[in-house]
Design a protein around this motif. Sequence first.
Motif, short mmCIF file in Angstrom:
data_model
loop_
_atom_site.label_atom_id
_atom_site.label_comp_id
_atom_site.label_asym_id
_atom_site.label_seq_id
_atom_site.Cartn_x
_atom_site.Cartn_y
_atom_site.Cartn_z
N GLU A 1 0.83 -1.21 0.00
CA GLU A 1 0.00 0.00 0.00
C GLU A 1 0.86 1.25 0.00
O GLU A 1 0.54 2.25 -0.66
CB GLU A 1 -0.91 -0.01 1.22
N SER B 1 1.96 1.83 -3.55
CA SER B 1 0.83 2.28 -4.36
C SER B 1 0.57 3.77 -4.17
O SER B 1 0.22 4.48 -5.11
CB SER B 1 -0.43 1.49 -4.02
N PRO C 1 3.43 4.97 -7.42
CA PRO C 1 2.44 4.23 -8.21
C PRO C 1 2.97 3.68 -9.52
O PRO C 1 2.43 2.71 -10.06
CB PRO C 1 1.34 5.28 -8.46
N SER D 1 3.53 -0.04 -9.88
CA SER D 1 2.40 -0.95 -9.83
C SER D 1 2.14 -1.66 -11.15
O SER D 1 1.45 -2.67 -11.19
CB SER D 1 1.14 -0.19 -9.41
#
Length: 293
Positions: free
Chosen positions: A168, A171, A175, A178
């Motif tokens: 998390e 993310s 990001p 990802s």
Amino acid sequence: MSESPVLSVSPVTVPAPGRAVELRVRVSAPMTGDGLPIILLSHGLGFSNHLSSLNGYAPLVNFWAARGFAVIQPTHLDSKTLSLEVSDAWRTRTQDMKHVFDGLDAIEAAVPSLAGRLDRDKVAVVGHSMGGHTASLLLGARVDEDLSEPRIKAGVLLAAPGNGGVTEFVSENYPFLSAMDFSSMTAPALVVAGEKDTSTHLTVRGAEWHADPYFQAPGPKALLSLVDAEHGLGGISGYDVAETTDENPDRVAVVQELTTAYLRSTLYPGDASWQAARDGLSAEFGHVESKDS
């Protein structure tokens, strides 16, 4: 290969129009010899103030330079030494490397003893951790766009990020990690991964995450899996670094030898260094696999 005395000069400023701050690099090279192949080295991040800059990675830089490579290492905008807020560091990092390539004339002018000694047709990129992400983009991997640099002929990814399966924290803060696409990373590369590099702050997939650039990219690729190695791969980011959780000079020596041999044989077809290094690798330290397609 015999060792040569090394000349290291920093900071050298490279032209980078529009950059938030000057692009400064360290240049390390053998004091003698011509036709020097070039390594562009991209640093990682981490807790220390200066390893994520032109002042890091001395165990690798000194080794490569002593064996005939010219090593150029920039301080990226996301370096802790600069304390800048950078929203697109993954992109600016690749731009830094292209500025370095474009600025070789300026580098030779700033380091007169290097003038005329660089082989600009034999250039490799090496990156550790986040620097491995930078290297993978330059070699053809993609996030949302093509940032590859065709003038770079080969690369080494050291404990580089994989594809998906992120935490998390990642993310929210990184990001771009990802959704990596390695299917377009066609340039030759050696992926170096620690078998105990779980990187729990980055991924929920464990150590196998760092091998994604090998398994998800087309050949030619090689994978060096290091027994018991964690994210520091024995201590490559600096001498006696406190944040290295797997301090092991012998492991660092394996990384030094294998990366040097791989780049030498990849940049100079017919050179037998890589095969010899593979044959001499003890199972105590790791193993190598490779694929051509």
